[in-house]
Structures are given as C-alpha cells and as structure tokens.
Design a protein around this motif. Structure first.
Motif, PDB file in Angstrom:
ATOM      1  N   ASN A 147     -13.321   8.673  -1.486  1.00  0.00           N
ATOM      2  CA  ASN A 147     -12.012   8.281  -1.981  1.00  0.00           C
ATOM      3  C   ASN A 147     -11.711   9.037  -3.274  1.00  0.00           C
ATOM      4  OD1 ASN A 147      -9.880   6.985  -3.347  1.00  0.00           O
ATOM      5  ND2 ASN A 147     -10.241   5.086  -2.221  1.00  0.00           N
TER       6      ASN A 147
ATOM      7  N   GLU B 170       0.824  -1.197   0.000  1.00  0.00           N
ATOM      8  CA  GLU B 170       0.000   0.000   0.000  1.00  0.00           C
ATOM      9  C   GLU B 170       0.860   1.249   0.000  1.00  0.00           C
ATOM     10  OE1 GLU B 170      -3.146  -0.017  -0.272  1.00  0.00           O
ATOM     11  OE2 GLU B 170      -3.507  -2.144   0.013  1.00  0.00           O
TER      12      GLU B 170
ATOM     13  N   ARG C 169      -7.184   6.069  -0.693  1.00  0.00           N
ATOM     14  CA  ARG C 169      -6.859   4.690  -0.390  1.00  0.00           C
ATOM     15  C   ARG C 169      -6.766   3.884  -1.699  1.00  0.00           C
ATOM     16  NH1 ARG C 169      -5.101   1.211   3.494  1.00  0.00           N
ATOM     17  NH2 ARG C 169      -6.103   2.283   5.230  1.00  0.00           N
TER      18      ARG C 169
ATOM     19  N   ARG D 248      -7.059   0.591  -3.931  1.00  0.00           N
ATOM     20  CA  ARG D 248      -8.185  -0.346  -3.826  1.00  0.00           C
ATOM     21  C   ARG D 248      -7.788  -1.757  -3.381  1.00  0.00           C
ATOM     22  NH1 ARG D 248     -12.141  -0.637  -8.675  1.00  0.00           N
ATOM     23  NH2 ARG D 248     -10.477  -2.042  -9.339  1.00  0.00           N
ATOM     24  N   SER D 249      -8.578  -2.289  -2.476  1.00  0.00           N
ATOM     25  CA  SER D 249      -8.335  -3.673  -2.051  1.00  0.00           C
ATOM     26  C   SER D 249      -8.748  -4.671  -3.129  1.00  0.00           C
ATOM     27  CB  SER D 249      -9.071  -3.991  -0.745  1.00  0.00           C
ATOM     28  OG  SER D 249      -9.888  -2.952  -0.335  1.00  0.00           O
TER      29      SER D 249
ATOM     30  N   THR E 159     -13.417  -1.182  -1.276  1.00  0.00           N
ATOM     31  CA  THR E 159     -12.522  -0.208  -0.665  1.00  0.00           C
ATOM     32  C   THR E 159     -13.304   0.932  -0.015  1.00  0.00           C
ATOM     33  OG1 THR E 159     -10.916  -0.712  -2.387  1.00  0.00           O
ATOM     34  CG2 THR E 159     -10.556   1.312  -1.109  1.00  0.00           C
TER      35      THR E 159
END
Lengths: 163, 820, 284
Positions: B675, B5, B21, B23-24, B516
C-alpha cells in the motif's frame, strides 16, 4: 462543590465538580466521552483540544468549573446524522493519521483554523497547528487534509456542513 | 459511521496489492470511538499511583506507607518490600555475551534506587486523585549514594558503582572483527578519526503508557498500551510465576510505540500483582512527565570511529569503538540494541576490514532500549557522516565518494564485511532519482554563490545513502546472537460459511495500518473483495501465537506468513472444488477467487461456493476435513535490506546558528509495496523523527542525575511549523528473501535522515573550518562550532523558561517557569 | 497529573474579587486564563490554597480608548488583543508579540494581564510592556494604584503586586504617528519559549532614527529595557551600520540566564544580533 451546567456535543449536563477537576477529566471520567485523550501535562501536545463556545481550547488546561455555562464540542460531536464531517473525511482521504492518538485534537484545532481562515496556505496550516503534536505522520498529510477539507467546506457538495 | 472510500473501491481481485487503499482503521479513530487502554474502566476499578525516587542513586532506609492508608478513598498502599517475594525481576531477553553482568531489576525498588523516577511505593485508591494525593503521606528515608552519569568515568578504575555487587559498571564488551584491520590502517594514505555522540532520546509515543488488569478468579486479563502482547504474556508468566495460560494480554488501540512499548514494564507486572492481591480491576496510566522519566530511553552512545582509505577514496577499513549507556538496569533488549548496529557500520560500502567493539555501561539514568531504528540509526549516522568527512578530506563530491565505494547493482547478492548477505539493491537507481528530484547541481551552484558572497545564511547539502537490516527475524541468526527467542511470525486465515474471511495475525499494530494492508494481501491471494476480509490482532485469546511488532518486521515476516496461509487455503479449497467440479485438481486454475477447469471457463466454483460446501460438508472428497482454515508460520532465511538515497538542503544562519531545512528529498527502495499510501506515511513519520534527533531532541540530566527534560515544554518535539515538506519517491528492487519481494519500511526514514541533516549543516559550514556539530544541532551548538569550540558548555538547566526543574515527586517545589 | 485540591471562588465584579483576595490570604492565586498556571498546578509546582477565578468579570475584558492612551483590560485574551482595532492602530507591537505567544488554543484562553502578572522573564509580553512605558493598574481593598512598567517586574516570576492585589488593566500610552514596530522572537521550535526576544519600536524622521524603544525578553530575571541601544541609535541614519553598532549596547545591564536552550554567553550574542535585526525590521 461547585455545580456546573455545560452543553457537550448537543446534550446538557449538570454536575457537582471538584474545583480542581480538569475539563478533559470531566469529559472522560464523568461524561464517558473518552474520544478526547490526554497526551501531556503542560498543554504542549494538543491531543485534548476541543471547541469551547466555538473556539479551540486545550481541555487539559481548562478547569471544568471554568466551562460552566459553555457549549463544548468534542470530536464525538462532529458530523450530522451519522455522516462524517468533511474534516474527518479529509483526514481519512489523505492518510493524515496513523496511530490516531493526536487525531481528535488535530481535527478540532483544524476546524478552529478554518473558522478564521477558510483558505489557508500550507504555511498557514503549519503555523495554525503549531500547538498540536503528532509523532507518526511527519504532518505532511495532515496539512494536505486540512487544505482538502477547507476546499470542500468552501464549496460544500450539496449539504450544509458546520462543526 | 460511513467513510467514503476514494481511489480503489471495488474488491477487484488481483488489484489490491500495490493500490493506495485508504485505511479501514481510520473510521473509529477520526470519530473518537477509540479503545485506548485508559478509556476502559470496568465497574469497581481501582486506580494506582506510584511514588518515584527523587534520587539518582540512594539506599532505601525506611518506607512508611501507613499514613497513606488513612486517606479517604485509599484502599491499599505498598512499598517494594511488600512485593519482594512475588515481584521477581524484570526480564532481559538478550544476554549478548556469556559473561554479561545482569543485575536484578525489581519492578518496585526494595533496597536501593538507581535512577530518578524508579518506583518505590504505590497507592491504590478509588479514584486517580485520591491515589495521587495520598502519595504525599508516604514517608521514605533515603541515604543518598553517588550518581554515576558519565560513561568514560564509570569505566575508570575506582569509579562509584551503580550496582555494588557487580563490582564494575561494565555490563559487557561485544566484539566483531572481519578482515585484517591492522593491515588496512597500516600506511593508509587517508585515516580519519572522529568521535560522535548519539544523544539520549525519549521516544514519546503520543499515547502515554497505560495498563488495566482485570482479575477473574485465577485468570487475569491485562490490557496494556504495548507493542508486544504475546511476548508480554510469556514474560509476565515467567516473572510472576502465574501460569501462561491463566494470563490473557490485550493490546487494544495503541497510540504509537516507536520501540518504547516493546518492553515489559514494572508497572505492568505490578498491575497484575495488585489485581491478584486485591481481587479487583486495577488501572494505572502515566502522565507525560512521569513517562519521560521512566519509559525507556533510546540511543545514548559514544562512537569512536576510524576510517582508512586510499587516495582515490576507496575504503580500506573501518573501526567502531562504542560505549553504550545501558542506564541503571538491563530491560527487555537493552544490551542488544547497539549490537543491532554492529552489522551496519559498513553501510552500503565495500571494504577489506572491519572491527566493531561495544561496551555496555551502567549509569544511574533511565534504562535505554529500543527506539525507532534501534542500533541502526547510530551505525548509519557513523558511516554516512564519515563518508562526508572522507569526501571533504579528498575534495571529492560526497555523491562521487559513495559511488566509488558502494556495492554495484550487478554485485548482488553480496556478502558484506559485517557478515550479512545483502540480497538485492540498486543504489545507483535510487541515487540518480534523488539527484534529479533534488536538483542537486542547481543547489550546488547556489551554495557556491552564497559562499562567494559570504552570505550570512549559508547553504549546505547533506547526503545519506543508507541501507538497513530489518524484518528482525531469522530465528537462527537471532539465536547465534544469543537473543532469547526466535523471530518467526504467525498468521491464520479462517473462511467463514458465508465466504467472508477472518485473518488472524500475530503481528500487533499500533498505527501501522495492518487492518488495511493485511486485508489487501488476503483479498488478492484469495480473490475475495477487500471488504470481505477482517483482520484480528492484539489479543492473546484471539491471536494466540505471535511475535509482535517492532524492527520493521510486520510485513516482511507477518505479511509473508499471511501470504502463505492464504495459499494453503487455496490448496485446501482446490481439492474440494475439484471434487465438486468432477475434475482433476491439476486441471483447475484459480483466478479472481474462482476455480475453473482449464479451458472451460463457464464451469467453475467460487471460493465462497467452496466455503459453503465445505461448511455443509455433505459432499466432501474422502479424507478431507470440513475446513478451509489454514495457518502458516514464517521464519525467513535472511533480514530484509531496504535502502535509499536521502538529500537534504539546509540553510544555516551563521550569525545565530539557526538551521532551516530548505528541501528534503527521500528516495527509498522498500521492495514490493502493498500500500503506497501507508509506505509514504511511514517514510514521512520516520523522517520527522530522524530530523528531530538531528535538530531538536535530547534527554538532559543535571549533575545530580535529575532528568531536566521531563515535560514537552523542555523535550522539544517538532510541530508542523518546524518541519519542511518532504519530497518522497521510490525505486522498487524486490527482496529475494521472501516470496512477496517486500522489505520493511517503518524505520528507514529515521535511520536515513539524521545523517542527511547533519551532513547538510556541516557542509554549509565547511568553509569556516567546521567539520562537526554535535547533535542535536541547536543554534548555540552551531554558533559554537563556528567559533571553533568543539564542546558546548553545559549550563545549569532549569532556569529562564521551561519546566526543566519539575521534581520527581512533583510536590516539593513551589515555582517554575510557565507555559504562556 | 492532577492538581492538588484548592478552594475556588468566582467573583462577579472587581470589588468582589479584591474582597475575596483580601480574605483569602497569601496562598491564594488569581486565575485568569490559566494557561500559565494550569501546567504548574498539574505538575504540583504550584499548590495554592485557593483560586480566585476572575474569568467572569466582563469589565476586565474591555479594551478602550482613553485619550492619549489605550487601556487594555487584564482579562483581554491574546486572541482578542491581536485582532483589536485599537491595539492594532495604537499598539501594534503588542499585537505582534501576542501573535508569537504559544499556539492558537492557548491564545484563546491566555490573557494579556495574566501573562504580565505571571512575570515570567521568558514571556513575550513583559518586554513589550516595558518598551511601551505601560502603566499597570492594580486594585485591592486598599484602593487602586498605578505601577509603571519599570517598577512592575521585580524578579524572576515576581511582580510588584501584593498578594491581595488584582491587575485590572494596563494603560499603554499612544506613541503618536510614525512608529514602526517589530518583535523578534528567537526560539528553537514554534511552541518553545523565547531564548531571547527583542521588542522594538522605532520612529523615523526621513532617513534618520528619531527615537527608539527596545526591551529584551529572557535576558535577566526580569525584562530589560535596552537604554544603551536606544541612546546609541537616536539621531543615526537608517542603515545597517547604525543598527549594528547600536546593538552592541544590547547586553548592558542584562543578566542572561543559562538553561537547556542557551548559555548566558550565547544569549548575550543573540541579544546583539537580534537587536540589530529588530531595529532594521522596525525601521522599514
């Protein structure tokens, strides 16, 4: 049925295949390598791009028999020991994917681009990816990702990285 | 898989909302570890291939599928007649008027076909190639009927009919009027009339449709590349009469939708029926050329517009007469799409009178339905093009003409002439910022210079100051528009014993990044680390309640539902915490995931500690059940109204007609942002699609009703090499219609950009007497506009490169142009 | 979509290949790089009985110096041709046009000979071959013959080759020093076919045009040599006026098609504009 022998992502396979079987269908249906998707019939979209003997090809436009004796790398074959390849990492860092369907092909085409040009300009990246369509990102972040990966691959942080 | 990250790493409470953030979702997508529907092939899966109509309109005289049965590997072959008793009629959930004509729409045609590509028979076989090969053995006799292709002609007396039994090609006429338009037009100093065509588009999500139905006794699990697992489940139950609780719908990884997967497809219904009949998993995946013919199309409207204004540029009234091509059938929300535009033709402007009339027309083409923006791009195009026409008519700068008409920021909330209440906005701020980023004056100077020099490459500047209504939701409003359902959204939050969090959302992402953004919301509201939140979605067994993803609604409705559910968790936890801390609830404060007694910071309980205590349930206050889990269903009072100012500079080669986008600035106001990375990505992608409508894309039918743009070789999707770099920025005026202050963003770029581009092209060509170029603004159309030819001639498609003549059955032509 | 079934042969030599083709009959097709053929197979717009895959015949990939000409093996890929030093030195127009073909992945597989044998008038290389007076070297069990470019492109997707013949290479005369080249491709998106293309080579003598070669892509069922332009520009000073007036002859002898991307009338207009631009770019 012709018998082929191919190396895919580091493993060797020998199979009898119908001549009409496309490489992408061989990968997906015979080898279970479903990481490479199909997006069109006409080799326009590039979603199925893989490396064949180190060069990008659209695996929907190559017969499995034509790949006999070749070394094929799909997106699933990237990275060493569970790490991610700098190109994959850059796509993540730059938010260069949304739905992700074009991403395997984009990543493989981008690696091919850097093989020939380690430091491409923005225009060179755009032109180098002319054969890969994305419907989500508008390409801007993909271009950024490729240039970021290029930088990282020119100046590897400690470890050797190869496709 | 280790994705490192960047940026925000630690789950610092309160810092998640608004942070870029990464993205997961990405980890599996960049590694090819995906779950597209077509990736799944359970043992024993049978593969389906459909035989599709090669005729735009024909009676089916006879179908003989018996020869197909003899082919190796073929398990079954069926015609529409074989399913006539059980396949029902595909649903239309939006009867926009009481007298709307609504024809039957069998998933597989039984007696008549009404567009090229309509399924007429299918083969089920051991593998895809066996199924596809056997299609050649199916024998069908058709009696051709006249194609109906032109909307005006279709409405004329004595026209050939698409549906004989309806007696007309008109599905409905829907009217909205406010103010005295006649008075506004009467003696108006300026009246501008224009006709614009919103060409037919093919949504072209990168993942082709795919459906897999797995039977388990009387229960069925249907995996589908869909945006709407919840709606699909209910509709499948309604159509097939299989009880709703016996059907589970899963939307696994879904590769984009843009409205095209907001549908209940015949192939989905048939996969379910085939799985029931054969008792085995059944899978169908379309090819791109099959999809171009059969996935619903977008747009396809003719707009006849009148704008009346004062000499000083103030708008008196606006009139929109719309013909909207329904195609051959009404699909899930087909008739409602143009109606979604009805409230947007006034744009951001004040006026005294407004009239909107839309007539839905049947033709023998692929049905239309939602495509990114759905009604609002058409409306925004109309008003923003007309504002530029008004500016040109009066010799006023197009920015200035907008200033004279737009709603000032201090006038919000503002009730518009179209009957909506815009809750908030600041058009001045967005415009000022855009002008500065664009270097507007400098480009105007260059434009003047090129004009003076009679440079063969002229520069044009296009303006689009747009707003749109999104967060398609308020159930009461939808009800008043006769929509078949509400627009709420559901979320639930489960606090596990270990303090980890599961968020279940009824919204169904297909590229938007919910995993996310939802985790960011939950992390902030609950004060837990981002990494401790998992977001579950897209499976009616896991997320039983939802209204899915479309209309830029996920965050403004589903995100707010999650926000509320989190607050309920905190309230439940507060009772337990107060008990454990032996304090009064009202004396507790909750910050950064920890309850503490006000003024006594050192004593406290984290949410995780409260969760564990609740799980153990050894010592809970009387009457408190041992669960912190909460859910919420949010139904807003109003839509959300993102807005922004987009500026485009286009270079137009007056010798060839080629357009090159030189600069594009987009300043969007989407309210509070969860985001910014995701928001920017949505804007980029939206711009690309809106620009593509302006310059490249069009679904073209020939005189017989054959779609000639069946492949990506003919339907031109722009690549990276064809698009400019965008300059994007934001202003932030919070929505007041929800507690988070958020608005939708998914469609804004598409809605705003198309008129910005066309305005730029027309602006470049005004000195040549040009006041319009029809979309897509191909080089030939630009060239013809320069030669004062309004109508480009339509040549016979299919020759000279391209695969345009690919036939529907794909088997009876022996040559065509080829990719190189 | 999935191609219809076909037989497959992979001969190891040219001799084997022509024998297989002779035995296979009219409905066999040669598989070179497959980049034009594969979409047609997948859409079932082409349904050959058999494919003869010449991809393993190494000799067909060679690009060699043949004195006053280059011989480019039919199976040399676009990728190879673009980078080949001989091609870049003696036939830079071929490299320039090949760079515009499709996209990098397609250029890795697609071949010079395959593109020419496909005889698609929208393809970029046929016009180049015509402009350069290339000679097509064709083999069959009946022997070898040479077909000049002027006779090779017969009609839409039709070459002068018989079904049993194999294109083994293309001889491109070395033009000598002093030539400037340009391929002007006009297309709507990067991947799209040329609406019109102009292949152009110009030899200057000081301030005048000594000789020009011009051929047009997609201005008829086969590529068109623009003799009228060549004659009109010969001996004229290097100037925009010369190029513009010579380009007025660009449409002579053309039969431009009409399709989704351009009407015949528009193509004629483009041919004129683009020819003038190509001359100017080549003459720099």
């Amino acid at each position: 049925m012709p018998r082929i022998r191919v190396e895919v992502d580091g493993a060797t396979y020998e199979d009898d295949v119908e001549p009409r079987l496309l490489l992408v269908h061989y990968l997906r249906e015979r080898l279970g390598k479903v990481g490479t998707p199909v997006g069109c019939d006409t080799s326009n979209c590039g979603a199925c791009t893989v490396l064949m003997d180190g060069m990008s090809v659209k695996s929907c436009s190559v017969l499995a028999v034509q790949a006999d004796g070749s070394d094929v790398t799909t997106v699933e074959g990237l990275g060493i020991d569970g790490t991610t390849h700098p190109m994959q990492r850059a796509f993540h860092e730059e938010h260069a994917l949304q739905c992700g369907y074009c991403t395997p092909g984009m990543i493989m085409a981008s690696l091919d681009l850097l093989r020939e040009n380690a430091d491409p300009s923005e225009t060179e990246v755009r032109e180098g990816l002319e054969g890969n369509l994305c419907r989500c990102t508008g390409y801007q972040n993909i271009v950024k990702a490729v240039r970021r990966a290029a930088k990282e691959m020119r100046e590897p942080a400690g470890q050797e990285v190869t496709p | 898989m280790t994705v490192q990250e960047g940026g925000v790493q630690e789950g610092r409470a309160g810092a998640e909302i608004g942070s870029p953030r990464k993205r997961s979702e990405d980890a599996r997508l960049i590694a090819g570890r995906t779950q597209w529907t077509d990736n799944m092939t359970p043992q024993g899966t049978l593969h389906v291939a459909f035989l599709r109509s090669p005729h735009a309109h024909a009676r089916i005289v006879r179908v003989d599928a018996s020869q197909a049965m003899g082919r190796p590997g073929v398990v079954a072959a069926f015609s529409g007649a074989d399913f006539a008793d059980e396949q029902g009629s595909l649903p239309c959930a939006w009867p926009v008027t009481d007298d709307m004509k609504h024809p039957d729409h069998p998933p597989m045609a039984v007696s008549e076909v009404r567009f090229v590509g309509e399924p007429v028979a299918c083969v089920v076989a051991r593998d895809k190639s066996a199924a596809f090969d056997a299609l050649d053995e199916i024998d069908i006799d058709y009696e051709p009927l006249p194609a109906v292709l032109n909307m005006d002609a279709a409405l004329a007396e004595g026209s050939d009919l698409v549906h004989d039994d309806l007696g007309t090609n008109k599905s409905y006429t829907w009217v909205f009027e406010n103010g005295d338009l006649d008075a506004a037009l009467r003696d108006a100093p300026v009246v501008i009339e224009r006709e614009y065509v919103q060409q037919r588009l093919i949504p072209t999500a990168m993942e082709p449709r795919s459906v897999l139905c797995v039977p388990d006794g009387d229960d069925f699990t249907l995996y589908s590349a869909t945006q709407i697992p919840h709606i699909l489940r209910l509709m499948l139950a309604t159509v097939t009469e299989i009880p709703e609780h016996r059907i589970r719908v899963v939307a696994p990884d879904v590769g984009g939708g843009f409205g095209s997967k907001l549908q209940v497809c015949g192939e989905e219904v048939l996969a379910l029926l085939l799985a029931r009949r054969l008792g085995r998993p059944v899978k169908w995946t379309e090819s791109r050329s099959e999809g171009n013919m059969t996935v619903h199309h977008g747009r396809d409207q003719i707009q006849r517009l009148t704008l009346a204004a004062e000499r000083d540029g103030r708008i008196r009234g606006f009139k929109a007469d719309i013909l909207a091509d329904m195609g051959a059938y009404l699909m899930l929300v087909t008739p409602g799409i143009p109606i979604l535009g009805a409230f947007m033709y006034n744009g951001i402007y004040k006026m005294d009178a407004y009239s909107f009339t839309c007539t839905g027309v049947f033709t023998t083409k692929t049905p239309t339905d939602a495509y990114r923006g759905a009604g609002r791009p058409e409306a925004t195009y109309a008003i923003e093009r007309m504002m530029d026409e008004l500016a040109a008519e009066l010799g006023v700068d197009p920015i200035e003409i907008r200033r004279r008409n737009w709603i000032a920021h201090e006038e919000f909330p503002y009730e518009t002439i179209a009957g909506l209440t815009y809750d908030s906005g600041n058009y001045e701020a967005a415009t000022d910022k855009a002008l500065e980023l664009f270097e507007y004056d400098k480009l105007r100077a260059e434009q003047a210079d090129r004009r003076d020099r009679r440079d063969p490459v002229q520069l044009g500047i296009g303006v689009s100051t747009f707003t749109e209504m999104c967060g398609i939701a308020p159930s009461r409003v939808l009800g008043s528009l006769s929509y078949g359902a509400g627009g709420w959204e559901h979320a639930s939050v489960r606090i596990l014993a270990s303090g980890k969090v599961e968020v279940v959302t009824g919204s169904s992402p297909h590229g938007q990044g919910h995993e996310t953004a939802w985790a960011q919301i939950a992390a902030d509201r609950l004060g837990v680390p981002f990494e401790d939140v998992r977001v579950l979605h897209g499976d009616t067994a896991i997320s039983p309640k939802g209204m899915d993803t479309y209309g830029s609604r996920s965050l403004a409705i589903g995100g707010v539902a999650l926000f509320s559910a989190c607050d309920k968790v905190v309230e439940k936890a507060r009772r337990v915490a107060a008990h454990l801390l032996e304090a009064a609830e009202q004396d507790l404060e909750f910050t950064a995931g920890r309850f503490s007694v006000r003024g006594v910071q050192e004593e406290g309980k984290t949410l995780q500690e409260v969760a564990l205590a609740t799980f153990a349930a050894h010592d809970l206050p009387d009457g408190v059940e041992p669960s912190l889990d909460s859910d919420a269903t949010f139904d807003p009072e109003n839509f959300s109204f993102p807005h922004g100012t987009h500026l485009c500079a286009a270079e137009v080669d007056t010798e060839t007609g080629m357009v090159h986008l030189r600069k594009y600035v987009a300043v969007d106001d989407v309210g509070k942002v969860i985001n910014p990375l995701i928001v920017e990505g949505q804007v980029h992608g939206g711009l690309a699609q809106g620009i593509a409508q302006a310059l490249y894309e069009e679904a073209v039918y020939d005189a017989d009703g054959n779609l000639t743009t069946t492949t990506m070789a003919d339907y031109l999707i722009p690549s990276a090499a064809d698009l400019p770099t965008f300059t994007t920025d934001r202003t932030e005026t919070p929505a007041t219609s929800n507690p988070m202050g958020v608005k939708g963003v998914g469609e804004a770029g598409t809605i705003a950009s198309t008129p910005a581009v066309v305005n730029a092209i027309v602006d470049a060509l005004r000195p040549y007497g040009v006041n319009d170029v029809p979309m897509p603004c191909t080089p030939e159309r630009v060239w013809r506009a320069l030669r004062s030819e309004t109508k480009p001639d339509t040549a016979e498609p299919g020759a000279g490169g391209g695969l345009g003549s690919a036939s529907a059955s794909g088997s009876d032509s022996d040559s065509a142009g080829g990719a190189q | 979509m999935i191609p219809a079934a076909f037989d497959y042969a992979r001969p190891a030599s040219v001799d084997d290949a022509v024998r297989v083709l002779a035995d296979a009959g009219e409905d066999a097709k040669v598989l070179a790089g497959g980049q034009s053929l594969m979409p047609l197979l997948r859409l079932r717009l082409a349904i050959p009985d058999a494919l003869v895959d010449v991809g393993r015949i190494g000799a067909l990939r060679e690009i060699r110096d043949d004195g006053d000409a280059l011989v480019i093996g039919a199976m040399a890929t676009h990728h190879q041709v673009i980078r080949d030093p001989l091609v870049r030195e003696h036939a830079p127009l071929i490299a320039a046009a090949a760079e515009t073909v499709a996209d990098p992945a397609v250029r890795h597989r697609g071949t010079f000979g395959g593109s020419l044998a496909h005889a698609d008038p929208a393809g970029d290389l046929p016009a180049v071959a015509l402009a350069l007076d290339a000679v097509f070297l064709v083999r069959s069990v009946r022997g070898e013959r040479e077909i000049p470019a002027t006779e090779f492109f017969v009609d839409w997707m039709t070459s002068a080759m018989e079904p049993d013949e194999l294109l083994v290479g293309v001889r491109v005369p070395k033009p000598g020093p002093g030539w400037g080249v340009h391929y002007e491709k006009f297309h709507r998106t990067a991947q799209a076919w040329a609406i019109v293309g102009v292949a152009c080579a110009v030899r200057r003598n000081g301030g005048a045009i000594e000789e020009a070669r011009v051929a047009l892509t997609n201005m008829g069922p086969a590529p068109v040599r623009a003799d009228g332009v060549e004659n009109a520009v010969r001996g004229r000073p290097v100037s925009e006026d010369s190029f513009r007036s010579a380009a007025e002859h660009a449409t002579e002898g053309t039969e431009p098609p009409g399709d989704l991307h351009g009407s015949p009338e528009y193509r004629s207009h483009l041919a004129t504009v683009l020819t003038s631009r190509a001359l100017a770019a080549a003459a720099v």
